[in-house]
Design an enzyme around this catalytic site. Structure first.
Site, PDB file in Angstrom:
ATOM      1  N   LYS A  88      21.147 -11.607 -19.106  1.00  0.00           N
ATOM      2  CA  LYS A  88      21.463 -12.206 -17.804  1.00  0.00           C
ATOM      3  C   LYS A  88      21.060 -13.676 -17.750  1.00  0.00           C
ATOM      4  O   LYS A  88      21.687 -14.476 -17.061  1.00  0.00           O
ATOM      5  CB  LYS A  88      20.787 -11.411 -16.678  1.00  0.00           C
ATOM      6  CG  LYS A  88      21.433 -10.053 -16.451  1.00  0.00           C
ATOM      7  CD  LYS A  88      20.930  -9.389 -15.184  1.00  0.00           C
ATOM      8  CE  LYS A  88      21.666  -8.082 -14.934  1.00  0.00           C
ATOM      9  NZ  LYS A  88      21.256  -7.435 -13.677  1.00  0.00           N
ATOM     10  N   LYS A 126      36.112  -0.192 -23.459  1.00  0.00           N
ATOM     11  CA  LYS A 126      35.782   0.644 -22.303  1.00  0.00           C
ATOM     12  C   LYS A 126      36.362   0.037 -21.023  1.00  0.00           C
ATOM     13  O   LYS A 126      36.388  -1.181 -20.861  1.00  0.00           O
ATOM     14  CB  LYS A 126      34.253   0.741 -22.195  1.00  0.00           C
ATOM     15  CG  LYS A 126      33.762   1.767 -21.198  1.00  0.00           C
ATOM     16  CD  LYS A 126      32.235   1.856 -21.262  1.00  0.00           C
ATOM     17  CE  LYS A 126      31.689   2.837 -20.227  1.00  0.00           C
ATOM     18  NZ  LYS A 126      30.217   2.915 -20.281  1.00  0.00           N
ATOM     19  N   LYS A 180      35.260  -2.939 -14.552  1.00  0.00           N
ATOM     20  CA  LYS A 180      35.727  -3.653 -13.366  1.00  0.00           C
ATOM     21  C   LYS A 180      35.711  -5.165 -13.566  1.00  0.00           C
ATOM     22  O   LYS A 180      36.325  -5.902 -12.798  1.00  0.00           O
ATOM     23  CB  LYS A 180      34.917  -3.257 -12.129  1.00  0.00           C
ATOM     24  CG  LYS A 180      33.490  -3.712 -12.123  1.00  0.00           C
ATOM     25  CD  LYS A 180      32.756  -3.232 -10.871  1.00  0.00           C
ATOM     26  CE  LYS A 180      32.522  -1.744 -10.914  1.00  0.00           C
ATOM     27  NZ  LYS A 180      31.697  -1.262  -9.789  1.00  0.00           N
TER      28      LYS A 180
END
Length: 338
Positions: A118, A200, A203
């Site tokens: 992150k 995979k 979203k």
């Protein structure tokens, strides 16, 4: 929750309010949460405090939190069996976090893989919360004395940290915190992208045709399946080299309850166009009750408020039992102000 559930083991799981669940989320995990309620005591929460470790507009966070809450209920979480609450409504999580911070080593947090990932994605906002949120995650778990936590590969490191913190605290102050175990849920079907079936379904995919969202309407679902990538062959079979067809067969089997073999036999001799249409129809019909229940719930803000307020109150009572023990063990002066 009913008294009869008191002897059942407790499972806790939190989800961040990141938007509508994908078909992959639903088939692989979320639809299995409902049946867990019959075997375990289940606590589910919307991790809105974790969500602010990266920049998000306040109005968007409120909207997505309520939407995530309604989606959980629409997917089969029964509030007579489980608690579903919003993390920020239960202040004991962050109260315990501070104490646990003092049983956590700086080096442990600096080695967290997700912090590194992150930090690379948000180099302009490497804040203390981003560094420290695994301790809040540990507090989320330990405050309820959870027996088990459903984990995927990406969360194993955080669960191990929670276990280490609990053991370290217990070693210093005496047995206080239950050391949680990982719960590996029944393996749901792995759903791949409709446009790149080697990846995979996610979203975050920039191609909207690659992803089915559980709240997509029937026409949208069928249109996306019609555009699904297959291959230049004409055989509907599950085998190596047919990633697109394999993915569609996996999805069809998951929503129809049929085996892959039964699904292959059903479409034997039929063309890809007919097959893709049938998969789209089956998915749309399977998700129809979820969409309808969600549409009802999201319009009834008063009911949602009643649910998350009651659940937060019950969660707070449960969690204070642990917090009071912890405060006593570390030497804080008792108070009646709770």
């Amino acid at each position: 929750m009913a008294d009869a559930s008191a002897e059942k083991k407790l499972i806790l799981s939190g989800i961040q309010p990141t938007g509508t669940f994908t078909l992959g989320n639903y088939i692989g995990a979320v639809r299995n949460w409902g049946p867990l309620q019959d075997e375990y005591r289940c606590l589910y929460f919307i991790a809105d405090q974790h969500a602010i470790t990266v920049k998000i507009e306040p109005a968007e966070l409120r909207k997505k939190t309520l939407e995530a809450y309604a989606q959980l209920l629409a997917c089969g979480i029964d509030l007579n069996k489980s608690l579903v609450f919003i993390q920020s409504h239960v202040p004991t999580h962050s109260q315990l976090m501070w104490v646990l911070n003092c049983s956590t080593q700086f080096g442990e947090l600096s080695r967290m893989t997700q912090f590194k990932d992150k930090s690379r994605k948000h180099p302009d906002d490497i804040n203390a919360g981003l560094f420290d949120y695994p301790v809040l995650m540990a507090a989320d778990i330990l405050i309820y004395q959870a027996d088990m936590v459903p984990v995927g590969v990406d969360q194993m490191q955080h669960l191990e940290l929670a276990r280490n913190i609990a053991n370290r605290f217990n070693g210093r102050y005496g047995e206080t915190l239950k050391v949680p175990e990982g719960y590996i849920p029944p393996i749901g079907a792995k759903v791949m992208s409709l446009q790149d079936p080697t990846k995979k379904m996610s979203k975050s995919d920039t191609n909207p045709n690659a992803v089915i969202l559980i709240l997509d309407d029937k026409d949208t679902i069928i249109r996306k399946f019609k555009r699904a990538v297959t291959d230049s062959d004409t055989e509907i079979a599950f085998k190596e080299g047919k990633d697109g067809i394999n993915n569609l067969l996996t999805i069809y089997s998951a929503v129809s309850g049929k085996t892959i073999e039964e699904s292959v036999k059903e479409f034997e001799g039929q063309g890809y166009g007919t097959f893709k249409m049938a998969v789209g129809e089956a998915v749309a019909d399977h998700l129809a009750p979820v969409r309808e229940e969600y549409a009802r719930l999201i319009q009834d803000k008063a009911y949602l408020k009643e649910c998350y307020t009651r659940c937060a109150g019950e969660a707070l009572k449960m969690s204070y039992r642990t917090l009071n023990k912890v405060y006593k063990k570390v030497g804080f002066v008792p108070t009646e102000l709770r």
